[in-house]
Design an enzyme around this catalytic site. Sequence first.
Site, PDB file in Angstrom:
ATOM      1  N   LYS A  19     -12.783  35.962 -44.262  1.00 50.97           N
ATOM      2  CA  LYS A  19     -14.361  35.436 -44.924  1.00 50.97           C
ATOM      3  C   LYS A  19     -14.087  34.610 -44.628  1.00 50.97           C
ATOM      4  CE  LYS A  19     -18.748  34.290 -47.848  1.00 50.97           C
ATOM      5  NZ  LYS A  19     -18.605  32.502 -46.716  1.00 50.97           N
ATOM      6  N   ASP A  21     -15.465  31.271 -41.781  1.00 51.22           N
ATOM      7  CA  ASP A  21     -16.305  29.760 -41.440  1.00 51.22           C
ATOM      8  C   ASP A  21     -16.767  29.313 -40.470  1.00 51.22           C
ATOM      9  OD1 ASP A  21     -16.461  27.708 -43.282  1.00 51.22           O
ATOM     10  OD2 ASP A  21     -14.616  26.067 -42.943  1.00 51.22           O
ATOM     11  N   GLU A 158     -11.084  30.457 -46.044  1.00 46.83           N
ATOM     12  CA  GLU A 158     -12.615  30.033 -46.805  1.00 46.83           C
ATOM     13  C   GLU A 158     -11.920  31.432 -48.157  1.00 46.83           C
ATOM     14  OE1 GLU A 158     -17.195  29.634 -46.954  1.00 46.83           O
ATOM     15  OE2 GLU A 158     -16.270  30.907 -45.062  1.00 46.83           O
TER      16      GLU A 158
END
Length: 303
Positions: A19, A21, A158
Amino acid sequence: MLATPGALPNGPEWVFEVKWDGMRLLADVADDRVRLTSRSERDVTPNFPELAELTRLAPDVLLDGEVVLLEGGVPSFTALLERIHAPVLPRTVQERPVTYMVFDVLRLYGVSLLERPFEERRATLERLDLAAIPVLSLSPAYTDGLALLEATRQRGMEGVVAKRRDGVYRPGRRGPGWTKVTHRQTQACVVGGWRPERGSASRIGALLLGVPDGSGLRFAGRVGSGLAGDTAQRVLRDRLVEAPGSPFVERLPRPDSADAHWCEPEIVVEVAHTGWTEAGRLRQPVFRGVRDDLDPEQVRAEK
C-alpha cells in the site's frame, strides 16, 4: 475501485501488494495525450508533467496507480504535498521526479477490461513495456501476505492491499475484492473550522475536524500537531473559506470552539491518530496534509 479496511485474508485466491503512501491517480492515454485525474475526478495533469511520457506506452490505455515521491527508498506523503496542490516548476521536476506505481489496467486499445478478473488484468499489464518509461513502475505482487506485511512494517511503510484473483473492477466503490491492512491509523476528515495560534491571530493553531454521517458533519476532534510548517499554513489559508456559523450538527464543547473561525466544509485533510474515543473523537491526531484528491462526500469514518 477502493479497498475495504479489514483483517489480512489468506489463501491461493489472493495476491498482495504494497500500500503506497502517495496519491491515487487514473492515467488516461488517448489521442497522443495523457490526462491525470484524482479520486475526486480533479484534473491534476499539470502537477505531474513528467508523466506525459506515458503516451509512449500505448496509443490508448487507462491505468490505475499511485504517484509517489521516495525518501530513503520509502514513499513519503509529506514530500509529495507540494506536488499535489499545484503545478510545479521544470527545475523541481528534474530534481525530484515522481514515480507512478501502476497496479491495474482498465482499458487497452479501446477495449474495457473492467469485467475481466484481476488476474487477467494483471497479466495484460505485465505484457506492456513498462520498463521503457523511467517514471513508471509496476507495483510488485506477492503470494505471501504475512511476509509482505512484516516487511512493510520493518521498513516503515503504510501497509498491504490484498486482491482477489477473480475480482472484477468496480470504479469508485469499496468491496470485498480488495482489502487493506495498515500499520498506522489514518483518517480523512472535513475541516469545519479553525482556531488561531496563541499569540498570532493570523496563523492556524488547530483545525476543527468532522466526519460526515447520515445526519451531517459530526465533530471528530481538533488537531494542532503538524500545522507549524509554512507549507501547511499557506495551503490551508489559501483554501479555507469563511462561513457564518458552525457546519457541525452538534454543539461543540467550549474548550474546542473557543475563538473558532468557522469555514465551509469543503476541504479534506488527512490525520494520523492512535484510535477513537467512546465519544467518537480522534486520539492524538497529527496533521499529515490536505487531500485535494478527495471530496467531502467521499469521507467516511474508518474504525
